[in-house]
Design a protein around this motif. Structure first.
Motif, short mmCIF file in Angstrom:
data_model
loop_
_atom_site.label_atom_id
_atom_site.label_comp_id
_atom_site.label_asym_id
_atom_site.label_seq_id
_atom_site.Cartn_x
_atom_site.Cartn_y
_atom_site.Cartn_z
N GLU A 257 46.81 93.88 46.63
CA GLU A 257 46.04 92.79 46.06
C GLU A 257 46.16 91.53 46.91
O GLU A 257 46.96 91.44 47.83
CB GLU A 257 46.49 92.54 44.62
CG GLU A 257 46.26 93.77 43.73
CD GLU A 257 46.56 93.53 42.28
OE1 GLU A 257 46.00 94.26 41.44
OE2 GLU A 257 47.37 92.62 41.97
N THR B 289 50.62 91.07 44.63
CA THR B 289 50.91 90.36 43.38
C THR B 289 52.27 90.83 42.87
O THR B 289 52.57 92.02 42.91
CB THR B 289 49.84 90.67 42.31
OG1 THR B 289 48.55 90.35 42.81
CG2 THR B 289 50.11 89.88 41.03
N MET C 249 42.48 85.03 42.16
CA MET C 249 43.24 86.26 42.38
C MET C 249 42.29 87.45 42.56
O MET C 249 41.37 87.65 41.76
CB MET C 249 44.18 86.52 41.21
CG MET C 249 45.27 85.48 41.07
SD MET C 249 46.36 85.77 39.67
CE MET C 249 45.22 85.55 38.31
N HIS D 160 44.66 87.00 47.28
CA HIS D 160 44.19 85.79 46.60
C HIS D 160 43.56 84.85 47.60
O HIS D 160 43.72 85.00 48.82
CB HIS D 160 45.34 85.10 45.84
CG HIS D 160 46.37 84.47 46.71
ND1 HIS D 160 47.34 85.19 47.39
CD2 HIS D 160 46.62 83.17 47.04
CE1 HIS D 160 48.12 84.39 48.07
NE2 HIS D 160 47.70 83.14 47.88
N ARG E 203 52.66 84.51 47.13
CA ARG E 203 51.72 85.39 46.44
C ARG E 203 51.65 85.01 44.97
O ARG E 203 52.56 84.34 44.46
CB ARG E 203 52.16 86.85 46.57
CG ARG E 203 53.58 87.05 46.07
CD ARG E 203 54.14 88.42 46.35
NE ARG E 203 54.00 88.84 47.72
CZ ARG E 203 54.78 88.46 48.73
NH1 ARG E 203 55.76 87.57 48.51
NH2 ARG E 203 54.60 88.91 49.96
N PRO E 204 50.62 85.43 44.25
CA PRO E 204 50.56 85.16 42.81
C PRO E 204 51.71 85.83 42.07
O PRO E 204 52.08 86.97 42.36
CB PRO E 204 49.21 85.74 42.39
CG PRO E 204 48.38 85.73 43.64
CD PRO E 204 49.35 86.04 44.74
N TYR F 205 49.97 82.99 34.95
CA TYR F 205 50.09 83.32 36.36
C TYR F 205 50.23 82.04 37.16
O TYR F 205 49.76 80.97 36.76
CB TYR F 205 48.89 84.15 36.86
CG TYR F 205 47.53 83.59 36.54
CD1 TYR F 205 46.97 82.57 37.30
CD2 TYR F 205 46.79 84.10 35.48
CE1 TYR F 205 45.72 82.05 37.01
CE2 TYR F 205 45.53 83.61 35.18
CZ TYR F 205 45.00 82.59 35.95
OH TYR F 205 43.76 82.09 35.65
N VAL G 98 49.65 80.71 41.08
CA VAL G 98 48.99 81.08 42.33
C VAL G 98 49.28 80.02 43.38
O VAL G 98 48.97 78.84 43.17
CB VAL G 98 47.47 81.23 42.14
CG1 VAL G 98 46.83 81.79 43.42
CG2 VAL G 98 47.15 82.14 40.97
#
Length: 314
Positions: free
Chosen positions: A134, A87, A50, A136, A200-201, A212, A214
């Protein structure tokens, strides 16, 4: 024939090592990457990948938030398949105070209805926080891409150093040379869940078991991660696996049908303040203490190393 001496030998094969080797080569230095025979896979292989400086601001020092903001652009310039989908942070109804607290401690977000961002989460959560800036990546693919890129630039991967200067990026293997370096255990799962499509995470807030999720490719998800102040590695514990699966189930019930592909546990290197450092001691450079911020902070640490080397040369 005697082998020509290179400028720098980078010890290690994780995210800090390959990022430093990449920037050193781009700066015009000759570089070799040193990985002893039989060395285990780097702890970076267990990372979530992330690139989330603003979310990390909940608990991370301000330096991590500020210096991690360049990570997304650096990785996008150097490896394929970096995603900037943002995120999404959510919490169960009983833990809405956690969501409010997270909002107050972070920035660059907006309140959303989660199904507006992730349609598959319809009816799961009433509201969430969205961090659109954000991103990843897949850590293993990113590291393999960096290694391939280095090889095309005539960077040798060797079992012993042949350079004048050493850049030590060996994580906890360097603990005997770095004061205050400790181990922080993390555990994760990789599962396949074709019944769910997340892009997305997702960070699930919980006072005891935050986690989380991912997304990878082809319906694969990484679920992490417990944080335990211990140097013990070993395998994931049953308690941690159940906690991670329970948290994933609370994000979406389809995780009850997910196929477990991999379970992993490792120990991250960290200093007392959890801020990575570039240190020059006893004739050797160290880039270490990545804690849970390896992919986020490695570009900044490598840039810091280059600046320090240039100052020494002048």
């Amino acid at each position: 024939m005697r082998r020509a001496e290179t400028d720098f030998a980078v010890l290690g094969r994780g995210v800090a090592a390959l990022t430093c080797a990449t920037m050193l080569r781009e700066a015009g230095f000759s570089v070799e990457v040193v990985v002893p025979n039989g060395a285990p896979a780097p702890i970076s292989h267990l990372a979530g990948g992330m690139l989330a400086p603003y979310c990390e601001g909940e608990t991370a020092p301000a330096a991590v938030v500020a210096n991690g903001q360049r990570a997304l652009s650096w990785w996008s310039e150097h490896v394929p398949d970096v995603k900037q989908n943002g995120t999404l942070v959510v919490a169960p109804p009983r833990d809405q105070r956690e969501l409010e607290r997270f909002s107050q401690r972070t920035s660059h977000h907006r309140w959303v209805a989660p199904e507006e961002i992730e349609p598959d989460l319809a009816d799961q959560f009433s509201r969430g926080l969205f961090f659109p800036e954000e991103g990843h990546l897949d850590p293993r693919k990113a590291l393999a891409s960096l290694e391939s890129r280095l090889r095309t630039k005539n960077v040798a991967f060797t079992h012993a150093p042949h350079a004048r200067q050493i850049i030590d990026c060996r994580a906890l293997q360097s603990a005997d040379q770095l004061r205050g370096l400790r181990g922080v255990r993390g555990e994760m799962l990789i599962v396949r869940n074709p019944l769910l499509a997340l892009s997305r995470p997702i960070r699930l807030l919980h006072p005891r078991f935050p986690c989380y999720i991912v997304p990878r490719d082809d319906g694969v998800y990484m679920i992490g991660a417990t944080m335990v102040e211990t140097g013990f590695a070993g395998r994931p514990t049953a308690q941690s696996v159940m906690a991670l699966l329970s948290a994933a189930y609370s994000v979406h019930p389809s995780f009850a049908e997910a196929e477990i592909l991999e379970m992993g546990a490792g120990v991250r290197p960290a200093f007392e303040d959890n801020i990575p450092r570039v240190i020059h001691e006893h004739g050797r450079w160290h880039v270490n203490g990545m804690y849970r911020h390896g992919f986020l902070m490695a570009p900044h640490c490598a840039e810091t190393l280059i600046h320090m080397l240039q100052e020494v040369r002048t």
